[in-house]
Scaffold this motif. Sequence first.
Motif, mmCIF file in Angstrom:
data_model
loop_
_atom_site.group_PDB
_atom_site.id
_atom_site.type_symbol
_atom_site.label_atom_id
_atom_site.label_comp_id
_atom_site.label_asym_id
_atom_site.label_seq_id
_atom_site.Cartn_x
_atom_site.Cartn_y
_atom_site.Cartn_z
ATOM 1 N N GLN A 1 0.825 -1.208 0.000
ATOM 2 C CA GLN A 1 0.000 0.000 0.000
ATOM 3 C C GLN A 1 0.859 1.257 0.000
ATOM 4 O O GLN A 1 0.505 2.259 -0.636
ATOM 5 C CB GLN A 1 -0.943 -0.019 1.198
ATOM 6 N N SER A 2 2.006 1.209 0.690
ATOM 7 C CA SER A 2 2.901 2.371 0.687
ATOM 8 C C SER A 2 3.465 2.625 -0.714
ATOM 9 O O SER A 2 3.675 3.773 -1.105
ATOM 10 C CB SER A 2 4.039 2.173 1.684
ATOM 11 N N LEU B 1 24.226 7.395 8.885
ATOM 12 C CA LEU B 1 24.480 8.087 7.614
ATOM 13 C C LEU B 1 23.465 9.199 7.379
ATOM 14 O O LEU B 1 23.827 10.297 6.930
ATOM 15 C CB LEU B 1 24.443 7.094 6.450
ATOM 16 N N ARG B 2 22.199 8.925 7.669
ATOM 17 C CA ARG B 2 21.163 9.935 7.437
ATOM 18 C C ARG B 2 21.330 11.141 8.360
ATOM 19 O O ARG B 2 21.257 12.302 7.915
ATOM 20 C CB ARG B 2 19.788 9.284 7.624
ATOM 21 N N THR B 3 21.551 10.893 9.647
ATOM 22 C CA THR B 3 21.654 12.013 10.586
ATOM 23 C C THR B 3 22.934 12.816 10.410
ATOM 24 O O THR B 3 23.010 13.963 10.840
ATOM 25 C CB THR B 3 21.552 11.515 12.043
ATOM 26 N N SER B 4 23.939 12.230 9.758
ATOM 27 C CA SER B 4 25.187 12.959 9.482
ATOM 28 C C SER B 4 25.233 13.480 8.042
ATOM 29 O O SER B 4 26.272 13.975 7.595
ATOM 30 C CB SER B 4 26.398 12.062 9.745
ATOM 31 N N ASN B 5 24.095 13.340 7.327
ATOM 32 C CA ASN B 5 23.977 13.827 5.943
ATOM 33 C C ASN B 5 24.997 13.189 5.003
ATOM 34 O O ASN B 5 25.500 13.837 4.077
ATOM 35 C CB ASN B 5 24.113 15.358 5.895
ATOM 36 N N GLN B 6 25.282 11.920 5.228
ATOM 37 C CA GLN B 6 26.258 11.215 4.395
ATOM 38 C C GLN B 6 25.614 10.088 3.576
ATOM 39 O O GLN B 6 26.302 9.378 2.855
ATOM 40 C CB GLN B 6 27.361 10.614 5.269
ATOM 41 N N ASP B 7 24.289 9.940 3.681
ATOM 42 C CA ASP B 7 23.639 8.802 3.023
ATOM 43 C C ASP B 7 23.441 9.055 1.529
ATOM 44 O O ASP B 7 22.991 10.118 1.114
ATOM 45 C CB ASP B 7 22.290 8.493 3.680
ATOM 46 N N GLY B 8 23.812 8.031 0.760
ATOM 47 C CA GLY B 8 23.492 8.040 -0.662
ATOM 48 C C GLY B 8 22.205 7.263 -0.865
ATOM 49 O O GLY B 8 21.153 7.810 -1.181
ATOM 50 N N VAL B 9 22.272 5.945 -0.652
ATOM 51 C CA VAL B 9 21.072 5.110 -0.701
ATOM 52 C C VAL B 9 21.215 4.022 0.355
ATOM 53 O O VAL B 9 22.301 3.489 0.564
ATOM 54 C CB VAL B 9 20.866 4.513 -2.111
ATOM 55 N N CYS B 10 20.107 3.727 1.041
ATOM 56 C CA CYS B 10 20.120 2.721 2.107
ATOM 57 C C CYS B 10 18.995 1.732 1.874
ATOM 58 O O CYS B 10 17.822 2.126 1.799
ATOM 59 C CB CYS B 10 19.942 3.376 3.484
ATOM 60 N N PHE B 11 19.360 0.468 1.747
ATOM 61 C CA PHE B 11 18.391 -0.614 1.618
ATOM 62 C C PHE B 11 18.413 -1.409 2.925
ATOM 63 O O PHE B 11 19.431 -2.002 3.277
ATOM 64 C CB PHE B 11 18.748 -1.532 0.450
ATOM 65 N N ILE B 12 17.279 -1.421 3.635
ATOM 66 C CA ILE B 12 17.195 -2.036 4.951
ATOM 67 C C ILE B 12 16.248 -3.229 4.875
ATOM 68 O O ILE B 12 15.184 -3.145 4.263
ATOM 69 C CB ILE B 12 16.683 -1.019 5.999
ATOM 70 N N GLY B 13 16.612 -4.329 5.516
ATOM 71 C CA GLY B 13 15.802 -5.542 5.468
ATOM 72 C C GLY B 13 14.682 -5.576 6.474
ATOM 73 O O GLY B 13 14.219 -6.642 6.893
ATOM 74 N N SER C 1 12.443 0.568 9.329
ATOM 75 C CA SER C 1 13.080 1.388 10.350
ATOM 76 C C SER C 1 12.017 2.150 11.131
ATOM 77 O O SER C 1 11.148 2.808 10.552
ATOM 78 C CB SER C 1 14.043 2.385 9.687
ATOM 79 N N SER C 2 12.086 2.065 12.454
ATOM 80 C CA SER C 2 11.132 2.790 13.289
ATOM 81 C C SER C 2 11.384 4.293 13.272
ATOM 82 O O SER C 2 10.475 5.078 13.552
ATOM 83 C CB SER C 2 11.187 2.260 14.728
ATOM 84 N N ASN C 3 12.600 4.701 12.935
ATOM 85 C CA ASN C 3 12.882 6.133 12.818
ATOM 86 C C ASN C 3 12.222 6.759 11.601
ATOM 87 O O ASN C 3 11.785 7.917 11.640
ATOM 88 C CB ASN C 3 14.389 6.380 12.740
ATOM 89 N N TYR C 4 12.134 5.999 10.508
ATOM 90 C CA TYR C 4 11.677 6.564 9.232
ATOM 91 C C TYR C 4 10.447 5.869 8.668
ATOM 92 O O TYR C 4 9.950 6.275 7.620
ATOM 93 C CB TYR C 4 12.823 6.505 8.209
ATOM 94 N N ASN C 5 9.969 4.827 9.368
ATOM 95 C CA ASN C 5 8.825 4.036 8.887
ATOM 96 C C ASN C 5 9.033 3.606 7.440
ATOM 97 O O ASN C 5 8.114 3.647 6.612
ATOM 98 C CB ASN C 5 7.513 4.805 9.032
ATOM 99 N N SER C 6 10.243 3.195 7.124
ATOM 100 C CA SER C 6 10.584 2.824 5.751
ATOM 101 C C SER C 6 11.756 1.852 5.758
ATOM 102 O O SER C 6 12.529 1.794 6.713
ATOM 103 C CB SER C 6 10.955 4.077 4.946
ATOM 104 N N ASN C 7 11.865 1.091 4.669
ATOM 105 C CA ASN C 7 13.023 0.219 4.465
ATOM 106 C C ASN C 7 13.964 0.776 3.408
ATOM 107 O O ASN C 7 14.863 0.077 2.943
ATOM 108 C CB ASN C 7 12.571 -1.193 4.072
ATOM 109 N N PHE C 8 13.752 2.039 3.043
ATOM 110 C CA PHE C 8 14.553 2.660 1.983
ATOM 111 C C PHE C 8 14.788 4.128 2.304
ATOM 112 O O PHE C 8 13.856 4.861 2.654
ATOM 113 C CB PHE C 8 13.822 2.527 0.642
ATOM 114 N N LEU C 9 16.042 4.551 2.203
ATOM 115 C CA LEU C 9 16.398 5.956 2.377
ATOM 116 C C LEU C 9 17.235 6.401 1.187
ATOM 117 O O LEU C 9 18.102 5.663 0.713
ATOM 118 C CB LEU C 9 17.200 6.174 3.663
ATOM 119 N N LEU C 10 16.983 7.596 0.717
ATOM 120 C CA LEU C 10 17.742 8.158 -0.400
ATOM 121 C C LEU C 10 18.210 9.553 -0.035
ATOM 122 O O LEU C 10 17.411 10.413 0.333
ATOM 123 C CB LEU C 10 16.888 8.209 -1.666
#
Length: 450
Positions: A45-46, A131-143, A146-155
């Motif tokens: 649904q997301s 990586l996200r909180t230090s502004n160093q993230d390119g792309v993150c695939f999480i299995g 994440s309770s911080n972002y309610n997502s398994n993907f960060l860009l």
Amino acid sequence: MLETELRKVHFIGIGGIGMSALAHYFISKNINVSGYDKIKSEITQSLEIKGAKIFYEDNLNAIESINNIDLVIYTPAIGEDNNQLKYFSKHSIPLLKRSDVLGDISRLFKTIAVAGTHGKTTTSSIVAHILRTSNQDGVCFIGGISSNYNSNFLLGKGVLSVMEADEYDRSFLKLSPHSIVLTSMDADHLDIYNDKETLQSSFYNFTELLENKKKLIVEEGLKNLFKNNLTYGFNSESNLQILNIKILDNCYQFDIKYRNKIYNNFSFKMPGKYNLLNAAGAVLSCLENEINMDDIRSALHSYKGVKRRFDIHVENSEIVYIDDYAHHPSEISALLNAVKEFYPNKITIGLFQPHLYSRTRDFLQDFSSSLSSLDELFLLPIYPAREKPIEGINSSLLLSKVPLLKKQIISSENDLFSQLDSKNSFVLLTIGAGNIDEWVPSIIDYINKR
């Protein structure tokens, strides 16, 4: 795979945690995404909210503009009898496994690959949060989610990536890691590897993918199995040591020793020494990729965990309810040790759904040993996932091996609730990697109405 040439990507099995993260990635690149899955879920649904066209019957007619698809991605969990898989196998549209696509993406970044039979999801999610909180993230695939972002993907806009390196089906051999965190190498997936030695050999082959062998970071218990590696853990000989550990207000407080210097005042909310090890591996990988220690300290303090990993849903003076993905004997033992460390005065009641007939068969005695640490056990039928039944392997057999007086097989939520009605002051655990999480809302509602 050239992303610039892709207009439409179709996923077979889009609702899986790894597949859905890839789907989010292509959506973020303004590429049209469609997909199939058996079950509508929060994950699918997301994706639909973001524009993905998803259907839930294996029907080729449901695919819009099938001739305009540029790439099809599938997961090994999809059976060979799938109509879409059979159709695309016979046509000229590129058909790739998820691991092939993830491998291509890993080459676009300085990828931190997190490998191991346990701890991958929590460790990779901690890396992603740092990586996200230090502004160093390119792309993150999480299995996991994440309770911080309610997502398994960060860009983000950085050059660092974190990916889970999945040993199942030897998928991790498709990656191009810049650095590796190796959390564990316990026997698992023996339906693929047959024995622990073959599994370990595959991990060795994975570490050989590193161009710089000094970028191999391993949990301290594995240090003698590799050369020129960095280590993390609780021992003073490790390259990164967690020390001076205390529990205050249901939170770990500790110091970190790195390169012969001690850094003070770290806090981390996830219970269990295994989670401290996961944090240590994540921290060392980020330090070796030049993330500032102050940024790391701040990120650990604000880290909220991953859904279904020591996921506390209820916590009051009488009852604590935790849902956890543990599905291997070692994971169950680590989970129960953490519960007893943080809630020593409560009885521990476990509702366990075994995952896979083959895993239940291969680790029958180990499951018996780990589950015996409970005060009371409720067992559900084995969740088959991709497998067909194995004669003689069932929950009744497992139950007979567990040396507990209070144990039984149940089949419904009401069976559980009727047993809990007379109990007070306990920790309730739902444990397993199948669909046991579907019971979570009803259990929360039951506890809140007691």
